[in-house]
Design a protein around this motif. Structure first.
Motif, PDB file in Angstrom:
ATOM      1  N   PRO A 474       1.044  -1.293  -0.216  1.00 43.96           N
ATOM      2  CA  PRO A 474       0.061   0.036  -0.002  1.00 43.96           C
ATOM      3  C   PRO A 474       0.896   1.300   0.051  1.00 43.96           C
ATOM      4  N   THR A 475       0.312   2.416  -0.331  1.00 39.46           N
ATOM      5  CA  THR A 475       1.047   3.882  -0.081  1.00 39.46           C
ATOM      6  C   THR A 475       1.674   3.765   1.375  1.00 39.46           C
ATOM      7  N   LEU A 476       2.626   4.627   1.299  1.00 37.01           N
ATOM      8  CA  LEU A 476       3.347   4.622   2.676  1.00 37.01           C
ATOM      9  C   LEU A 476       2.502   5.194   3.643  1.00 37.01           C
ATOM     10  N   PRO A 477       1.594   6.115   3.505  1.00 35.73           N
ATOM     11  CA  PRO A 477       0.803   6.601   4.841  1.00 35.73           C
ATOM     12  C   PRO A 477      -0.228   5.547   5.240  1.00 35.73           C
ATOM     13  N   VAL A 478      -0.722   4.679   4.285  1.00 32.16           N
ATOM     14  CA  VAL A 478      -1.546   3.571   4.834  1.00 32.16           C
ATOM     15  C   VAL A 478      -0.601   2.672   5.196  1.00 32.16           C
ATOM     16  N   GLN A 479       0.510   2.120   5.068  1.00 27.18           N
ATOM     17  CA  GLN A 479       1.380   1.191   5.754  1.00 27.18           C
ATOM     18  C   GLN A 479       1.660   1.722   7.296  1.00 27.18           C
ATOM     19  N   ALA A 516       8.273   9.191  -1.724  1.00 23.97           N
ATOM     20  CA  ALA A 516       7.748   8.202  -2.831  1.00 23.97           C
ATOM     21  C   ALA A 516       7.567   6.975  -2.236  1.00 23.97           C
ATOM     22  N   ASP A 517       8.633   6.564  -1.460  1.00 28.48           N
ATOM     23  CA  ASP A 517       8.494   5.037  -1.035  1.00 28.48           C
ATOM     24  C   ASP A 517       9.142   4.873   0.284  1.00 28.48           C
TER      25      ASP A 517
END
Length: 673
Positions: A474-479, A516-517
């Protein structure tokens, strides 16, 4: 574009391609000069992406590039540089280039980075495994071991020599340290992790190879280095390999502010630059824009005592002001009373508390002052202390990300599993061994044996790790949101101040949206950690103003209208721990100079005559102190000499009390009749 520069600044900005050393005295416009040089390079046609700007703080690089953009805009050149110039710290640039080219020297591009705390923890694990602390003689603790290791790597010095010079009490453990460091290197390789020192060491090796080194050098036409006096031997060698012969190399710094020898930085780099790069041009910036002439007279005399330096006398066009004070106090209590009286007096005259600072050599020197500030309700902020990413809850959250990024990271895995009830280091190691071998979490999904107290969390942890380590996560904020949801109940069981800690983690989640990651996010927080978090500092202060307390090291680069330097006694300044060699004493002199040169208008140096081996009033013994050796009479003459609270004329005794003294003496004589 050159409008407003003085002659020396203009000379530096317009220099061509040969090696250039800019010796920039305190407050002489170093950042302005460096920004103009970058803007001039771009203005004459150098592509911004072919310029490398190396600093010791990401914020410093960002500020420089912001100024460059402003200069280019003023010159009607629509070439924004901030997004195209390679700008950053030595370590962040090394990380970026190793990600690009590291495979050429066999470095896996998915490596993770250990911060200092991680490296210390790994050394502690290995120290226990090798049973190095069980002998009849004490073995260095983990922090000291890392200091020794780092000094050897960065100073390019053999272990025996480093121990003899800086850690003589550890000399008898040389064989054990060699074994520990060999194992340390091997274990990091097994886990695909690099620490701070590795980043520079591997970058140095990358530049030393024919193909990779040529590829990196081909990316840049100009390399500019800020705060060059703070570089170590390894960083100087890196620059030699980046700019053979010094072509395209510009370094800016001040030998008078070289104060990080304990980090393996060496003043020799800036003192020997011209010898290292024959034909280099040296430009000296001596016009000071910060301090009054009276303050510069004092600071010039102080630094003139250095055994070796680039000679320069700073001067200013500012109007004359008051002379600096050298104040003798009876003891620490009187010193505190005097400093606070002067601070409050200036506040009443319109000078905010935040424009005033109290500086000291060691953090504990301010304890008496802090107590009195608290008693009087005067708000203050002390520079230093625990960094944001060193707090336990933040390290916990980042461990989840690091483990997902690199399942072979033993320390990250041990920290994550250690959060579960009933899981200790030995159980964690057993659970992590198959993960390290496979590089995945498959073994945890096949019925891993987990202590019963941890079973309630195990299924959720395995699902979380599987989601984070998926080929398309998932996107980093979701992680981070998923991690926070799993971690919150564990945090409540382990720590106090839980709401404040969880707010910190919410801030990290918001911060993650700008990356970005995951790798970039982890690298940023490891290499450029935030200084602190206000949420754990206690209830918020409703007073927007606050006094600044700071160690001298932490105050470097700052400036204040009024500065108080306290405890200017020999043994404190210079520290009695750093007077073992002329080089150490010279660095202490430069540190004292840095403290004095922070002042813009008012400077006070205080010296308590008596010092106690315990806080005054708690039964401690006292001794008389000596004024710092850095203020001999010929230097102290630039100061206004005074006592803290001179005695004033006392009122005469009432007539009826005038005969009291003879009566006492008469009674004393009567004892012997």
């Amino acid at each position: 574009m050159l409008e407003g520069l003085n002659e020396a600044q203009r000379e530096a900005a317009l220099h061509e391609d040969g090696p250039l050393l800019v010796v920039a005295g305190a407050g002489t416009g170093k950042t302005t000069t460096l920004a103009h040089r970058v803007a001039q390079l771009i203005g004459r046609g150098v592509p911004p992406e072919r310029i490398l700007l190396l600093t010791f703080a990401r914020r410093a690089a960002a500020e420089l590039l912001r100024r460059v953009d402003g200069l280019l805009g003023r010159a009607a050149l629509d070439r924004p540089a901030s997004s195209r110039v390679w700008g950053g710290t030595f370590h962040s640039v090394a990380t970026r280039l190793l990600r690009q080219h590291g495979e050429r020297i066999g470095l896996h591009p998915g490596f993770t980075i250990h911060d200092r705390g991680d490296s210390e923890d790994l050394l502690e694990v290995l120290r226990a495994e090798l049973e190095l602390g069980r002998g009849k003689r004490r073995f260095p603790r983990k922090a000291t071991c890392l200091d020794i290791y780092s000094r050897c790597v960065n100073a390019r010095a053999p272990l025996d020599g480093v121990l003899a010079r800086a850690f003589p009490w550890c000399s008898e453990q040389v064989d054990g340290l060699k074994l520990l460091f060999r194992t340390f290197v091997d274990r990091k390789a097994e886990q695909r992790v690099l620490d701070y020192d590795d980043l520079l060491l591997f970058f140095h090796a990358l530049l030393g190879t024919e193909s990779a080194g040529a590829a990196v050098r081909a990316q840049f036409d100009h390399v500019l280095v800020d705060e060059y006096q703070d570089t170590n031997a390894l960083q100087a060698e890196l620059l030699d390999r980046l700019c053979p012969g010094g072509r395209g190399l510009t370094v800016v710094g001040d030998d008078a502010q070289a104060i990080y020898g304990f980090r393996a930085a060496t003043v020799r780099n800036i003192l020997d630059f011209s010898a290292r790069h024959p034909g280099a041009r040296t430009v000296v910036l001596a016009e000071n824009y910060r301090s009054t002439p009276e303050l510069l007279l004092a600071t010039n005399r102080v630094i003139a005592q250095a055994r070796e330096r680039h000679p320069k006398d700073l001067w200013s066009r500012k109007p004359s002001g008051e002379r600096p004070e050298l104040v003798t106090c009876a003891d620490e209590t009187e010193q505190t009373e005097y400093v606070l009286a002067r601070i409050l007096e200036r506040r009443e005259q319109g000078m905010d508390l935040r424009r005033q600072a109290v500086l000291f050599r060691a953090s504990h020197h301010s304890l008496h002052l802090e107590v009195e500030l608290g008693r009087r309700g005067i708000p203050f902020h002390k520079y230093g202390g625990l960094r944001f990413v060193e707090t336990a809850h933040v390290r916990d959250l980042l461990a989840f990300l690091r483990l997902a990024e690199n399942p072979r990271d033993l320390l990250a895995g041990t920290r994550v599993l250690g959060l579960l009830p009933g899981v200790g280091p030995r159980t964690a190691r057993t659970l992590l061994e198959p993960v390290q071998r496979a590089g995945s979490f498959a073994s945890w999904e096949d019925g891993a044996r987990v202590p019963s107290p941890a079973r309630a969390h195990w299924t959720a942890l395995v699902a979380l790790c599987r989601e984070l380590a998926a080929p398309t996560p998932p996107t980093l904020p979701v992680q981070l949101h998923r991690i926070r949801a799993f971690y919150a109940p564990l945090c409540e069981e382990r720590y106090d101040h839980v709401p404040a800690r969880l707010r910190d983690l919410e801030q990290l989640e918001q911060l993650a949206a700008g990356f970005a990651d995951r790798g970039a996010f982890l690298g940023e927080l490891t290499l450029e950690p935030p200084r602190s978090t206000q949420d754990l500092a206690g209830p918020p202060s409703l007073d927007e103003d606050h006094l600044v307390l700071s160690t001298i090291h932490s105050a470097k680069g700052l400036e204040f209208d009024a500065v108080h330097v306290i405890h200017a006694a020999d043994g404190n300044i210079p520290s009695d721990l750093t007077t073992g060699s002329p080089e150490e004493i010279d660095e202490e002199l430069r540190l004292f100079y840095v403290a004095l040169s922070r002042a813009k208008r008012h400077l006070s140096v205080t010296f308590p005559l008596r010092w106690f081996d315990r806080p005054a009033g708690t039964g401690g013994r006292y001794a008389f102190a000596q004024l710092t050796r850095f203020l001999p009479p010929e230097v102290a003459s630039a100061f206004e000499l005074r006592t803290a609270f001179p005695e004033t004329a006392r009122p005469a005794l009432p007539a009826e009390d005038a005969f009291l003294l003879p009566e006492v003496r008469g009674a004393l004589r009567a004892l012997w009749n």
